[in-house]
Design a protein around this motif. Structure first.
Motif, PDB file in Angstrom:
ATOM      1  N   PRO A  88     -22.568   3.402 -17.194  1.00 49.60           N
ATOM      2  CA  PRO A  88     -21.589   4.484 -17.305  1.00 49.60           C
ATOM      3  C   PRO A  88     -21.801   5.365 -18.547  1.00 49.60           C
ATOM      4  N   GLY A  89     -22.172   4.768 -19.666  1.00 48.94           N
ATOM      5  CA  GLY A  89     -22.410   5.551 -20.877  1.00 48.94           C
ATOM      6  C   GLY A  89     -23.557   6.536 -20.701  1.00 48.94           C
ATOM      7  N   GLU A  90     -24.625   6.077 -20.083  1.00 45.89           N
ATOM      8  CA  GLU A  90     -25.755   6.979 -19.842  1.00 45.89           C
ATOM      9  C   GLU A  90     -25.437   7.989 -18.753  1.00 45.89           C
ATOM     10  N   GLN A  91     -24.551   7.635 -17.843  1.00 44.07           N
ATOM     11  CA  GLN A  91     -24.108   8.608 -16.839  1.00 44.07           C
ATOM     12  C   GLN A  91     -23.338   9.752 -17.496  1.00 44.07           C
ATOM     13  N   VAL A  92     -22.493   9.409 -18.470  1.00 45.31           N
ATOM     14  CA  VAL A  92     -21.747  10.452 -19.189  1.00 45.31           C
ATOM     15  C   VAL A  92     -22.717  11.343 -19.963  1.00 45.31           C
ATOM     16  N   ALA A  93     -23.699  10.740 -20.630  1.00 44.27           N
ATOM     17  CA  ALA A  93     -24.705  11.530 -21.354  1.00 44.27           C
ATOM     18  C   ALA A  93     -25.492  12.415 -20.387  1.00 44.27           C
ATOM     19  N   ALA A  94     -25.818  11.888 -19.217  1.00 46.10           N
ATOM     20  CA  ALA A  94     -26.538  12.671 -18.209  1.00 46.10           C
ATOM     21  C   ALA A  94     -25.683  13.828 -17.711  1.00 46.10           C
ATOM     22  N   TYR A  95     -24.399  13.594 -17.579  1.00 45.92           N
ATOM     23  CA  TYR A  95     -23.468  14.660 -17.182  1.00 45.92           C
ATOM     24  C   TYR A  95     -23.559  15.823 -18.166  1.00 45.92           C
ATOM     25  N   VAL A  96     -23.504  15.505 -19.450  1.00 45.53           N
ATOM     26  CA  VAL A  96     -23.563  16.540 -20.487  1.00 45.53           C
ATOM     27  C   VAL A  96     -24.908  17.265 -20.427  1.00 45.53           C
ATOM     28  N   ARG A  97     -26.001  16.511 -20.420  1.00 44.54           N
ATOM     29  CA  ARG A  97     -27.342  17.123 -20.391  1.00 44.54           C
ATOM     30  C   ARG A  97     -27.536  18.019 -19.173  1.00 44.54           C
ATOM     31  N   ALA A  98     -27.142  17.523 -18.017  1.00 42.80           N
ATOM     32  CA  ALA A  98     -27.359  18.289 -16.781  1.00 42.80           C
ATOM     33  C   ALA A  98     -26.559  19.593 -16.793  1.00 42.80           C
ATOM     34  N   ASN A  99     -25.343  19.561 -17.298  1.00 43.04           N
ATOM     35  CA  ASN A  99     -24.562  20.791 -17.390  1.00 43.04           C
ATOM     36  C   ASN A  99     -25.223  21.786 -18.338  1.00 43.04           C
ATOM     37  N   LEU A 100     -25.748  21.298 -19.447  1.00 43.39           N
ATOM     38  CA  LEU A 100     -26.423  22.190 -20.395  1.00 43.39           C
ATOM     39  C   LEU A 100     -27.705  22.761 -19.784  1.00 43.39           C
ATOM     40  N   GLU A 101     -28.436  21.932 -19.063  1.00 42.34           N
ATOM     41  CA  GLU A 101     -29.653  22.420 -18.402  1.00 42.34           C
ATOM     42  C   GLU A 101     -29.321  23.506 -17.382  1.00 42.34           C
ATOM     43  N   GLN A 102     -28.240  23.321 -16.648  1.00 40.78           N
ATOM     44  CA  GLN A 102     -27.845  24.345 -15.681  1.00 40.78           C
ATOM     45  C   GLN A 102     -27.428  25.633 -16.387  1.00 40.78           C
ATOM     46  N   ALA A 103     -26.712  25.494 -17.478  1.00 43.01           N
ATOM     47  CA  ALA A 103     -26.303  26.683 -18.239  1.00 43.01           C
ATOM     48  C   ALA A 103     -27.520  27.435 -18.773  1.00 43.01           C
ATOM     49  N   ALA A 104     -28.553  26.696 -19.148  1.00 41.02           N
ATOM     50  CA  ALA A 104     -29.762  27.310 -19.720  1.00 41.02           C
ATOM     51  C   ALA A 104     -30.558  28.101 -18.690  1.00 41.02           C
ATOM     52  N   ARG A 105     -30.233  27.960 -17.429  1.00 40.28           N
ATOM     53  CA  ARG A 105     -30.937  28.727 -16.392  1.00 40.28           C
ATOM     54  C   ARG A 105     -30.662  30.218 -16.535  1.00 40.28           C
ATOM     55  N   GLY A 106     -29.646  30.571 -17.321  1.00 43.22           N
ATOM     56  CA  GLY A 106     -29.519  31.959 -17.716  1.00 43.22           C
ATOM     57  C   GLY A 106     -28.432  32.811 -17.116  1.00 43.22           C
ATOM     58  N   THR A 107     -27.694  32.348 -16.114  1.00 41.64           N
ATOM     59  CA  THR A 107     -26.689  33.234 -15.527  1.00 41.64           C
ATOM     60  C   THR A 107     -25.257  32.789 -15.797  1.00 41.64           C
ATOM     61  N   HIS A 108     -25.085  31.641 -16.421  1.00 41.11           N
ATOM     62  CA  HIS A 108     -23.735  31.131 -16.628  1.00 41.11           C
ATOM     63  C   HIS A 108     -22.899  32.053 -17.505  1.00 41.11           C
ATOM     64  N   GLY A 109     -23.461  32.552 -18.571  1.00 42.54           N
ATOM     65  CA  GLY A 109     -22.697  33.359 -19.515  1.00 42.54           C
ATOM     66  C   GLY A 109     -22.041  34.565 -18.880  1.00 42.54           C
ATOM     67  N   TRP A 110     -22.818  35.341 -18.145  1.00 43.95           N
ATOM     68  CA  TRP A 110     -22.213  36.526 -17.544  1.00 43.95           C
ATOM     69  C   TRP A 110     -21.282  36.170 -16.404  1.00 43.95           C
ATOM     70  N   ARG A 111     -21.581  35.059 -15.693  1.00 42.36           N
ATOM     71  CA  ARG A 111     -20.675  34.646 -14.620  1.00 42.36           C
ATOM     72  C   ARG A 111     -19.331  34.199 -15.204  1.00 42.36           C
ATOM     73  N   ALA A 112     -19.375  33.453 -16.304  1.00 40.41           N
ATOM     74  CA  ALA A 112     -18.136  33.007 -16.945  1.00 40.41           C
ATOM     75  C   ALA A 112     -17.348  34.201 -17.474  1.00 40.41           C
ATOM     76  N   SER A 113     -18.041  35.140 -18.070  1.00 40.12           N
ATOM     77  CA  SER A 113     -17.387  36.340 -18.583  1.00 40.12           C
ATOM     78  C   SER A 113     -16.733  37.126 -17.441  1.00 40.12           C
ATOM     79  N   LEU A 114     -17.438  37.251 -16.362  1.00 38.32           N
ATOM     80  CA  LEU A 114     -16.925  37.943 -15.188  1.00 38.32           C
ATOM     81  C   LEU A 114     -15.691  37.216 -14.658  1.00 38.32           C
TER      82      LEU A 114
END
Length: 192
Positions: A88-114
């Protein structure tokens, strides 16, 4: 009946909707929300203005589709990353990493702003519901930890994730932010 440009009406409709969303994204990137009109989207997609209303009812609906477009892939990537871990601890860490990796794909910022600034309250509520799926993934892993305050732990882990996603959106290095975030979360989980 209009001529379809795919193997089925359903495929044609999906392709046309994707074209309209692509056109809207291009218009937003070039001219902002003010430039996003039904006429501009139709012209960019190469269809009659009144035809776009076969795919959505209003520009607000189109904005919601834009904001929500990447949610299924994002959620699947997070679920896959979490499922690949054994504890479970590594699952939580994976949750954080995966969300950051998805954000790094480049479109999250403008979508969130929108989402924050251009969607109607009802559309914002529907987008918030999409986030619920991600929170459920995190909550399941935290529950498996046997944490005495699971709701508070989920809230803090999500706050760390959200803050680090904003840093990614601002251009910070993914590897540095991810290392920081996963270290912070591991320390939080080890507190008990």
């Amino acid at each position: 009946m209009p001529k379809i440009e795919a193997g089925s009406v359903r495929e044609h409709r999906a392709q046309r909707l994707a074209q309209l969303i692509d056109a809207a994204e291009a218009i937003l990137s070039e001219g902002g929300v003010e430039a996003l009109t039904a006429g501009a989207v139709a012209a960019r997609a190469g269809i009659a203005r009144n035809s776009i209303y076969r795919y959505f009812d209003s520009i607000d609906d189109l904005l919601e589709l834009l904001v929500a477009r990447e949610f299924p892939a994002w959620t699947a990537a997070v679920e896959e990353a979490v499922a690949a871990e054994d504890t479970p601890g590594e699952q939580v860490a994976a949750y954080v990493r995966a969300n950051l990796e998805q954000a790094a794909r480049g479109t999250h910022g403008w979508r969130a702003s929108l989402s924050r600034g251009s969607l109607s309250p009802s559309a914002r509520q529907r987008v918030r519901k999409l986030h619920t799926t991600l929170h459920e993934v995190l909550a399941a892993s935290v529950d498996d930890l046997g944490d005495p305050q699971p709701e508070l732990t989920v809230a803090v882990v999500q706050a760390v994730t959200d803050a680090c996603v904003r840093r990614i959106d601002q251009g910070d290095d993914l590897q540095a932010v991810s290392a920081y975030a996963t270290d912070a979360v591991r320390r939080l989980l080890a507190r008990g």
